[in-house]
Scaffold this active site. Sequence first.
Site, short mmCIF file in Angstrom:
data_model
loop_
_atom_site.label_atom_id
_atom_site.label_comp_id
_atom_site.label_asym_id
_atom_site.label_seq_id
_atom_site.Cartn_x
_atom_site.Cartn_y
_atom_site.Cartn_z
N SER A 182 0.82 -1.21 0.00
CA SER A 182 0.00 0.00 0.00
C SER A 182 0.86 1.27 0.00
O SER A 182 1.59 1.53 -0.92
CB SER A 182 -0.95 -0.05 1.20
N ASP B 181 -2.70 6.30 -3.55
CA ASP B 181 -1.54 5.70 -2.89
C ASP B 181 -0.99 4.57 -3.76
O ASP B 181 -1.46 4.35 -4.88
CB ASP B 181 -1.89 5.22 -1.48
N ASP C 266 -1.18 1.38 -3.92
CA ASP C 266 -2.02 0.30 -4.45
C ASP C 266 -3.38 0.78 -4.92
O ASP C 266 -4.24 -0.03 -5.29
CB ASP C 266 -2.17 -0.84 -3.44
N ASP D 291 -6.04 2.28 -3.52
CA ASP D 291 -7.31 2.26 -2.80
C ASP D 291 -7.54 3.49 -1.94
O ASP D 291 -8.61 3.66 -1.36
CB ASP D 291 -7.46 0.97 -1.97
#
Length: 445
Positions: A100, A239, A241, A243
Site C-alpha cells: 500500500s 496511494d 495500491d 485504494d
Amino acid sequence: MARRYFGTDGIRGPVGQTPMTVDFALRLASAAARVLVPERGSVLIGKDTRVSGYMFEAALEAGFVAAGVDVMLTGPLPTPAIAYLTKRLNADFGIVISASHNPYYDNGIKFFDREGEKLSDDVEAAIEAHLDATPITRDSGTLGRAVTLISARDDYMEFCRSTIPDELSLEGMKIVVDASHGAAYKVAPRLIANLGADVVPVGCSPNGRNINDGCGSTRPDLLQLTVTGVRAQVGIALDGDGDRLVMVDEDGRLIDGDQLLYVLVRDRLNNAGLGGPVVGTVMTNLGLELALRDLGVEFLRASVGDRHVLAMLKERGGILGGETSGHLICLDKTTTGDGLVTALQILAVMRRTGSSLKALVAGMPQLPQRMINVRITESVDLGEQPAIREAVRAAEAELGDRGRVVLRASGTEPLIRVMVEGESQASVDALAARLAESVRAALAS
C-alpha cells in the site's frame, strides 16, 4: 484463533525478513490452497510496482500451481481492481501483492474472497494454521495452470467508467493525476484522459523503487505545487495500491478523506441516494460529524481500518463510509475502497453542480488536528501502561468537551499514533507533542 502474521490489511513487512520471504510466500500459497480451494480452484493475482513484486508473484504462482490451483495473473493493477475482477471472473479468491502506502522496501500479501471482499479473521487464522505443513506438490496430471490476463486493465477501466453517468464529460478541465508511481500509474491518467480532461501526470513513472517516494496520497506536496503551477481545476492523488484518495483544490489546498466523504454524502442526500448511516473511524475529524449532524445524517465511528468501516456499513445498512487517510467506500458502486472510483464520483459532482471542489467542501469546517507517530521496536498494550493512561487523562481534561485524544497502535507499521483534536491549532500541536513525549518516555522506561 489468534493470528501471527495477518494484520489489519493482510500480511506486510520488510522484504527479506519473515514473513516477507520467498519461502514464506510459497508456504502461504499452499496453506491458502488447503483452506480456500481444497478440491482445486482458481486464484487471481495482481500486484503494485515494487521490484520485489515479481519475486513474490513467482513464489505464489509456483505454490498454487503445485497445489493444483489455476492462476490468473494481471500484472500491476490497483487493489480494488483485483477485488472487482475476482468476482467478475468467477475466481475462487484473489490476491494483491502490495504494501500500500509503505516504502518500496516493504511488501505485503492480502486476500479477497470470491465476492471481492476481505477474508474474515477466522479464515486468515485457519490459513496460518497450515503454514508449517510441507507445501503440496501434485502429480503432473493435476497441477494447476497459469495464464496472464491481457484484458484485465481494460476490463477494470470499463468498470470504473460504468460508475458515473454515460454522458459525463471532463472536457475543458485540467486535472493533475498523481498515481504515486504505483499500481494505478497506467489506468488512472488514461481513464481521466479518456473522459476528455487535459491530464497532467505526476507520479506515473515507476521504476520499482520510487513507489510512494515523495508523491501520492501520503506525500501530496508535489501535487499541490503542480496544481497551482499549471493552473489546474483539481488534483487527484492515489496511494501505491490505488485504494486511497486525497485531492487538491484549485488553490493547492489538500482535501482529505473526511472532506471528500462530506461531498459524497451531500450529493447522495440531494439526489435521494443516501441509505443508512455514514461510517467513519475514531480518527475522523469531529468537523465531519458536526456537519453531518446539521444535515440530519447519522454518523457512526468504527475502529481504524477500512475493513472495520465496511463491516459496520453492512451491519447498519449504510452505503458511504471512510477514513481521513482517503480509504473511502461507496457500496452503491463497488465492494471495497477504490481511489479511482471515488475520484470519478467527486468529479461527477463537480460537473453536475458546476461547483469547484473548494466550494463543495466549504460547508464542512475542520477542527485543528495533529497526529504524531511514535516509533516502537515491539508491540505494546497501551492499556497496560499506567503512565500513558495518566497522560491521556490529563490531556482529555485540558481539552474538556471541545476536543479529543486518540492513541492507537498502527496495524501496518511499528508505530503508536498519537492524535489530538481541538479548537486551536497551537494548543493542539503543543498537547500532541507533550503527549507523544510522554508515550516515548513511558515505553523507554
